[in-house]
Design an enzyme around this catalytic site. Structure first.
Site, PDB file in Angstrom:
ATOM      1  N   SER A   1      -5.896  39.792 -12.941  1.00 41.75           N
ATOM      2  CA  SER A   1      -6.982  40.630 -12.409  1.00 41.75           C
ATOM      3  C   SER A   1      -6.558  42.059 -12.180  1.00 41.75           C
ATOM      4  O   SER A   1      -7.039  43.125 -12.586  1.00 41.75           O
ATOM      5  CB  SER A   1      -7.570  40.354 -11.295  1.00 41.75           C
ATOM      6  OG  SER A   1      -6.689  39.974 -10.263  1.00 41.75           O
TER       7      SER A   1
ATOM      8  N   ASP B   1       4.944  35.436  -2.631  1.00 42.33           N
ATOM      9  CA  ASP B   1       3.916  34.830  -3.586  1.00 42.33           C
ATOM     10  C   ASP B   1       4.737  33.904  -4.491  1.00 42.33           C
ATOM     11  O   ASP B   1       4.669  33.927  -5.779  1.00 42.33           O
ATOM     12  CB  ASP B   1       3.358  35.954  -4.374  1.00 42.33           C
ATOM     13  CG  ASP B   1       2.142  35.791  -5.236  1.00 42.33           C
ATOM     14  OD1 ASP B   1       1.463  34.622  -4.616  1.00 42.33           O
ATOM     15  OD2 ASP B   1       1.689  36.428  -6.198  1.00 42.33           O
TER      16      ASP B   1
ATOM     17  N   VAL C   1       2.166  38.981 -22.458  1.00 47.98           N
ATOM     18  CA  VAL C   1       2.772  37.622 -22.039  1.00 47.98           C
ATOM     19  C   VAL C   1       2.086  37.006 -20.820  1.00 47.98           C
ATOM     20  O   VAL C   1       2.206  35.847 -20.538  1.00 47.98           O
ATOM     21  CB  VAL C   1       4.184  37.751 -21.886  1.00 47.98           C
ATOM     22  CG1 VAL C   1       4.924  37.817 -23.314  1.00 47.98           C
ATOM     23  CG2 VAL C   1       4.451  38.544 -20.904  1.00 47.98           C
ATOM     24  N   ALA C   2       1.359  37.966 -20.215  1.00 46.53           N
ATOM     25  CA  ALA C   2       0.684  37.399 -18.744  1.00 46.53           C
ATOM     26  C   ALA C   2      -0.510  38.636 -18.750  1.00 46.53           C
ATOM     27  O   ALA C   2      -0.303  39.702 -18.908  1.00 46.53           O
ATOM     28  CB  ALA C   2       1.492  37.537 -17.810  1.00 46.53           C
TER      29      ALA C   2
END
Length: 526
Positions: A129, A286, A125-126
């Site tokens: 890096s 984040d 789903v994601a």
């Protein structure tokens, strides 16, 4: 040979995108400047320098993309156009095969995938890096099933990262030695900062621990949901956590259609940020839209959903008090106090003229007050402050870099949800309440209770110790001046009376300060 080939490729990309023009023109050595002019012949450098740097980093691969993202937070070091372009870098890479992810999971837990999960979605789903995420259904020892998200570290990352980091460190050393701005830019410190963030993200156990800490901290706030970590199924390269659902915060139209109060959502974001920073000193660093969703489930409707805890920030008590005083002084437009705090903290040289720094800060901040968020940019205010600060040799503290980045993220979210949000007005009551708790009677009584066991243990021994001390003969080392005080009962009484009066005055002062702050907050004074 691999390092040599990689370095050659990096040099070719740098020349291809004209990075030599961006970097080498500030180098002192005449030969370096001549090489920069020769290298620029015959190339199309019509694109803006920030765009060329961003495209070059994307061409060099995910590690350089991440380095650019970290560099974009250092707006104290970069020109505004370059920092803005680097902030556009997206950490998105093609996913690695599901077979590789499954092999990593089975190797980590030493079990077949079917013994752990009753279902596992092969399509991630994601994908970024460092890792990618798959949805699955976890079967526990009692046969119960839980919907989970499985984060799997990209294989071989440690080796690739170390190789590129070595080259980046080497380049940072060149910049520091040869560039006229090398000392101010602190390239080696920036690389060390990047190294820390990157290695923190490579340890998924650390990320799970950060998430668990944030979940405990936020449990009583009822404004944000943080996934539960399943510790039996967490390893350095695999993380199994509660699956979270919601609408991505960037999809404002869907949120509006679902009935979410966007204005309240914007205010809640500010509250979450300042609570994590000033109450806990531990914050999600984040908070970009890709890591934030909004719950529309009946029991948690309208709450934030935080994801991805690879980067968290921490602040000491000293940092928090200094920041709170700065923010409070800004909100009151007390620019002299802001300048004094910079001097007291050592951010500027001790011989800096406070009146000159005060005037410079006023010229930056005053035009932005009393405007809605739609008309101002906190990033621009920070940028102008950084530019002004260079004249006074201000050094931005490393522990505050993540805070600056997160504050910019919060601004972006607020602007997206409610363009009329007044960030100053929303934050001011929170900070004043926090300051009252930190410097007022509440803190005094809290610390007194914390120290009570120590005092309780010491008090029974105090009469014996005092009696033994007073019985000492002068030849046993008793100070002659103290002996004279002891012999003169009147002077002793005066001393005790002075101590009692001072203590009473201190307590009265605390009560008066609490009353003053209470009146100021409740009656809108100051």
């Amino acid at each position: 040979m691999k390092r040599l080939l990689r370095a050659t490729y990096i040099a070719w990309v740098a020349l291809r995108y004209g990075l030599d023009e961006l970097v080498l023109t500030s180098f002192r050595h005449p030969g370096v400047r001549l090489a920069a002019r020769i290298a620029s012949v015959g190339r199309d450098l019509s694109a803006p320098r920030g765009q060329r740097l961003r495209e070059a980093l994307q061409r060099l691969g995910p590690i350089f993309v991440k380095f650019g993202q970290v560099l974009s937070t250092r707006r104290d070091l970069l020109p505004p156009d370059v920092a803005d372009e680097l902030a556009r870098l997206q950490d998105r890479v093609p996913p690695f095969p599901a077979e590789v992810a499954i092999a990593t999971i089975e190797r980590a837990f030493r079990k077949p995938l079917g013994d752990i999960f009753s279902s596992f979605e092969r399509e991630p789903v994601a994908s970024a890096s460092i890792a990618q995420v798959h949805f699955a259904t976890l079967r526990d020892e009692h046969g119960r099933e839980r919907e989970v998200a499985v984060k799997v570290l990209r294989p071989g990352m440690q080796k690739v990262i170390e190789q590129d980091l070595d080259l980046i460190r080497t380049m940072a050393g060149w910049v520091e030695r040869l560039s006229a701005d090398g000392k101010r830019l602190k390239p080696r410190e920036v690389v060390a900062e990047f190294d820390k963030y990157l290695h923190d993200e490579l340890d998924l156990v650390r990320e799970a621990a950060s998430a668990a800490q944030l979940r405990r901290n936020m449990a009583g706030l009822d404004l944000v949901l943080i996934p539960e970590m399943f510790w039996d199924w967490i390893r350095p390269d695999v993380l199994v956590m509660e699956r979270m659902t919601g609408i991505p915060i960037g999809q404002v139209d869907r949120l509006r259609e679902a009935g979410v109060d966007l204005k309240q959502l914007a205010r809640d974001g500010v509250t979450i940020f300042f609570t994590q920073v000033f109450r806990d000193g531990f914050f999600h660093a984040d908070m970009h839209p890709g890591n934030i969703m909004v719950s529309v489930a009946p029991g948690t409707f309208g709450r934030y959903v935080s994801l991805d805890f690879g980067i968290v920030g921490t602040l000491t008590q000293t940092d928090k008090e200094y920041l709170a005083q700065n923010f409070t002084a800004f909100f009151r437009r007390d620019y002299k106090r802001v300048a004094e705090l910079h001097v007291e903290s050592g951010w500027v040289p001790a011989d800096t003229r406070v009146d000159e720094l005060e005037s410079a800060i006023r010229s930056v901040c005053e035009p932005y007050f009393d405007r809605p968020l739609s008309q101002i940019s906190l990033g621009m205010v920070l940028m102008r402050l950084f530019q002004t600060s260079r004249r006074f040799h201000v050094e931005i503290q490393p522990q505050l870099v993540l805070l600056q980045k997160t504050l910019l993220n919060v601004e972006g979210l607020g602007r997206q949800l409610d363009p009329e949000l007044d960030l100053w007005a929303t934050a001011k009551p929170f900070l004043e309440k926090w300051m009252l708790e930190q410097v007022g009677p509440k803190r005094f009584w809290r610390e007194l209770k914390e120290q009570a066991p120590y005092y309780a243990k010491m008090l029974p021994d105090l009469p014996r110790l005092l009696h033994g001390y007073l019985q000492q003969r002068p030849d046993e080392g008793l100070n002659a001046q103290l002996l004279e005080v002891i012999r003169e009962q009147r002077r002793t009484n005066r001393l005790l009376a002075a101590i009692l009066y001072a203590g009473a005055g201190f307590l009265l002062g605390l009560v008066a300060m609490q009353l003053y702050i209470w009146v100021r907050i409740n009656f809108n004074w100051g």
